[in-house]
Design a protein around this motif. Structure first.
Motif, PDB file in Angstrom:
ATOM      1  N   VAL A 196       0.835  -1.206   0.000  1.00  0.00           N
ATOM      2  CA  VAL A 196       0.000   0.000   0.000  1.00  0.00           C
ATOM      3  C   VAL A 196       0.869   1.255   0.000  1.00  0.00           C
ATOM      4  CG1 VAL A 196      -1.686   1.315   1.355  1.00  0.00           C
ATOM      5  CG2 VAL A 196      -1.942  -1.162   1.100  1.00  0.00           C
ATOM      6  N   TYR A 197       1.939   1.240   0.781  1.00  0.00           N
ATOM      7  CA  TYR A 197       2.838   2.397   0.832  1.00  0.00           C
ATOM      8  C   TYR A 197       3.499   2.640  -0.521  1.00  0.00           C
ATOM      9  CZ  TYR A 197       6.758   5.353   2.174  1.00  0.00           C
ATOM     10  OH  TYR A 197       7.679   6.383   2.248  1.00  0.00           O
ATOM     11  N   ALA A 198       3.879   1.546  -1.203  1.00  0.00           N
ATOM     12  CA  ALA A 198       4.541   1.707  -2.502  1.00  0.00           C
ATOM     13  C   ALA A 198       3.603   2.345  -3.519  1.00  0.00           C
ATOM     14  CB  ALA A 198       5.020   0.345  -2.999  1.00  0.00           C
ATOM     15  N   PHE A 199       2.338   1.898  -3.543  1.00  0.00           N
ATOM     16  CA  PHE A 199       1.390   2.489  -4.484  1.00  0.00           C
ATOM     17  C   PHE A 199       1.017   3.904  -4.080  1.00  0.00           C
ATOM     18  CE2 PHE A 199       0.703  -1.872  -5.938  1.00  0.00           C
ATOM     19  CZ  PHE A 199       0.563  -1.674  -7.299  1.00  0.00           C
ATOM     20  N   ALA A 200       0.998   4.174  -2.775  1.00  0.00           N
ATOM     21  CA  ALA A 200       0.672   5.526  -2.330  1.00  0.00           C
ATOM     22  C   ALA A 200       1.769   6.512  -2.701  1.00  0.00           C
ATOM     23  CB  ALA A 200       0.435   5.543  -0.816  1.00  0.00           C
ATOM     24  N   GLN A 201       3.021   6.051  -2.703  1.00  0.00           N
ATOM     25  CA  GLN A 201       4.131   6.919  -3.047  1.00  0.00           C
ATOM     26  C   GLN A 201       4.385   6.993  -4.547  1.00  0.00           C
ATOM     27  OE1 GLN A 201       5.823   8.859  -0.822  1.00  0.00           O
ATOM     28  NE2 GLN A 201       4.289   8.107   0.632  1.00  0.00           N
ATOM     29  N   GLY A 202       3.766   6.090  -5.311  1.00  0.00           N
ATOM     30  CA  GLY A 202       3.980   6.100  -6.748  1.00  0.00           C
ATOM     31  C   GLY A 202       3.311   7.278  -7.427  1.00  0.00           C
ATOM     32  N   ASP A 203       3.774   7.546  -8.630  1.00  0.00           N
ATOM     33  CA  ASP A 203       3.232   8.674  -9.400  1.00  0.00           C
ATOM     34  C   ASP A 203       1.959   8.225 -10.121  1.00  0.00           C
ATOM     35  OD1 ASP A 203       2.868  11.072 -10.615  1.00  0.00           O
ATOM     36  OD2 ASP A 203       4.445  10.802 -12.115  1.00  0.00           O
ATOM     37  N   ILE A 204       0.900   8.022  -9.353  1.00  0.00           N
ATOM     38  CA  ILE A 204      -0.383   7.564  -9.875  1.00  0.00           C
ATOM     39  C   ILE A 204      -1.451   8.596  -9.538  1.00  0.00           C
ATOM     40  CG2 ILE A 204      -2.140   5.753  -9.808  1.00  0.00           C
ATOM     41  CD1 ILE A 204       0.009   3.791  -9.013  1.00  0.00           C
ATOM     42  N   SER A 205      -2.167   9.029 -10.533  1.00  0.00           N
ATOM     43  CA  SER A 205      -3.254   9.996 -10.342  1.00  0.00           C
ATOM     44  C   SER A 205      -4.546   9.235 -10.031  1.00  0.00           C
ATOM     45  CB  SER A 205      -3.415  10.855 -11.602  1.00  0.00           C
ATOM     46  OG  SER A 205      -4.492  11.762 -11.448  1.00  0.00           O
ATOM     47  N   TRP A 206      -4.772   8.974  -8.738  1.00  0.00           N
ATOM     48  CA  TRP A 206      -5.928   8.171  -8.342  1.00  0.00           C
ATOM     49  C   TRP A 206      -7.248   8.859  -8.645  1.00  0.00           C
ATOM     50  CZ3 TRP A 206      -4.840   3.334  -7.499  1.00  0.00           C
ATOM     51  CH2 TRP A 206      -3.586   2.976  -6.995  1.00  0.00           C
ATOM     52  N   GLY A 207      -7.238  10.177  -8.756  1.00  0.00           N
ATOM     53  CA  GLY A 207      -8.472  10.889  -9.064  1.00  0.00           C
ATOM     54  C   GLY A 207      -8.988  10.634 -10.466  1.00  0.00           C
ATOM     55  N   THR A 208      -8.108  10.138 -11.349  1.00  0.00           N
ATOM     56  CA  THR A 208      -8.541   9.843 -12.718  1.00  0.00           C
ATOM     57  C   THR A 208      -9.525   8.687 -12.753  1.00  0.00           C
ATOM     58  OG1 THR A 208      -6.371  10.590 -13.492  1.00  0.00           O
ATOM     59  CG2 THR A 208      -7.710   9.314 -15.043  1.00  0.00           C
TER      60      THR A 208
END
Length: 315
Positions: free
Chosen positions: A50-62
């Motif tokens: 979870v921490y790795a995905f939270a720190q990744g450059d992913i625009s979750w709002g999309t």
């Protein structure tokens, strides 16, 4: 005092003492330190993920922005439609092939065996490309007075996907149906024939209803697998859910986010199909189980909404 009483010692002072209550045993549960360690490691790995995905450059709002986009919803509906139609072809063809495989006629049983051998032995993606590119071999399709047209116009991406998945699924369903038919005791057929029932009537009214208990569980798995396999038709230009997600991701510059969106849609649809499979299995379990398993609603009602009265309560 009578000598008899004195001899036997039957006086009131000789009454045996009352029995004492047994001492309660103090049970000490065995400590399973390996379980605690395994649970700690699992939670730690999940936290790291979870921490790795939270720190990744992913625009979750999309993801919520496009989740109910018209193109995505249409792609999901096309995926469901393709799944249902392909499974209808697969189940119907599988039943026919299973009956042919069990036939005493060597010609029909050999044809069924060859069909199953070919379609199970080649990848479904290869079969899709064969159907899609047959226009390079056949310029026209001629069905006499019924239909005549160019092969490229006839073999649309949807028809390619439908034939590729349906005919491939029929080979797998044939083995599932054959196993279900063989699971029914031969005495059932003998008794039906003794009553004057034909072979076809025996299959419809006696054999198949009993074989459904064996056929339904793997068939439900095949439906779910078919839903996920439909993502392959993006290779033959059919705009189902995965291809639509790919196109939107390339246009918006957020391909990874749209892949997560497609995964969420697949999870929702497979979950709904899993619930339907559970109820169908429960329906066909009647007569074979002494007590049917509780439905999810019954489990929830018994654990949450039921109120137990205390012992000794009146009313």
């Amino acid at each position: 005092m009578s000598p008899d009483i004195a001899k036997t010692g039957g006086g009131p002072q000789d009454t045996p003492p009352p029995a004492t209550a047994p001492t309660a045993i103090k049970a000490i549960p065995v400590r399973h330190y390996g379980r605690y360690l395994a649970a700690f490691v699992a939670v730690a790995l999940l936290a790291l993920l979870v921490y790795a995905f939270a720190q990744g450059d992913i625009s979750w709002g999309t993801i919520p922005d496009f989740f109910f986009d018209d193109r995505v919803v249409t792609g999901a509906l096309k995926t469901l439609l393709l799944t249902v139609l392909a499974m209808v072809i697969g189940i119907a063809g599988g039943i026919l092939l299973a009956v042919m495989r069990l036939s005493k006629n060597p010609v029909t049983s050999s044809i069924a065996w060859f069909y199953i051998w070919f379609f199970r032995g080649t990848p479904v993606l290869v079969q899709l490309f064969i159907w899609f590119n047959l226009g390079l071999v056949f310029e026209y399709i001629n069905l006499g007075p019924i239909y005549k047209d160019y092969w490229s116009s006839f073999m649309t991406p949807f028809l390619t996907a439908l034939l590729g998945f349906g005919l491939n699924e029929a080979a797998y369903m044939a083995e599932i149906c054959r196993a279900g038919l063989l699971s029914v005791d031969e005495g059932q057929s003998e008794a039906s024939h003794a009553l004057g029932m034909s072979h076809g009537k025996t299959l419809r009214r006696v054999i198949i209803p009993q074989a459904m208990r064996v056929i339904v569980p793997p068939t439900g798995n095949e439906v779910i697998n078919m839903l996920k396999t439909t993502s392959l038709v993006s290779m033959v230009q059919f705009n189902e859910l995965f291809r639509v997600a790919q196109d939107i991701g390339q246009q918006s510059g957020s391909p990874v986010e749209l892949y997560f969106l497609a995964a969420a849609w697949y999870l929702i649809m497979t979950s709904v199909l899993s619930v339907g499979q559970y109820y169908i299995e429960r329906y066909y379990a009647r007569g074979s189980s002494r007590q049917l398993p509780l439905t999810p609603w019954q489990k929830l009602r018994s654990s949450v909404f039921s109120v137990r009265r205390p012992k000794g309560a009146l009313g």
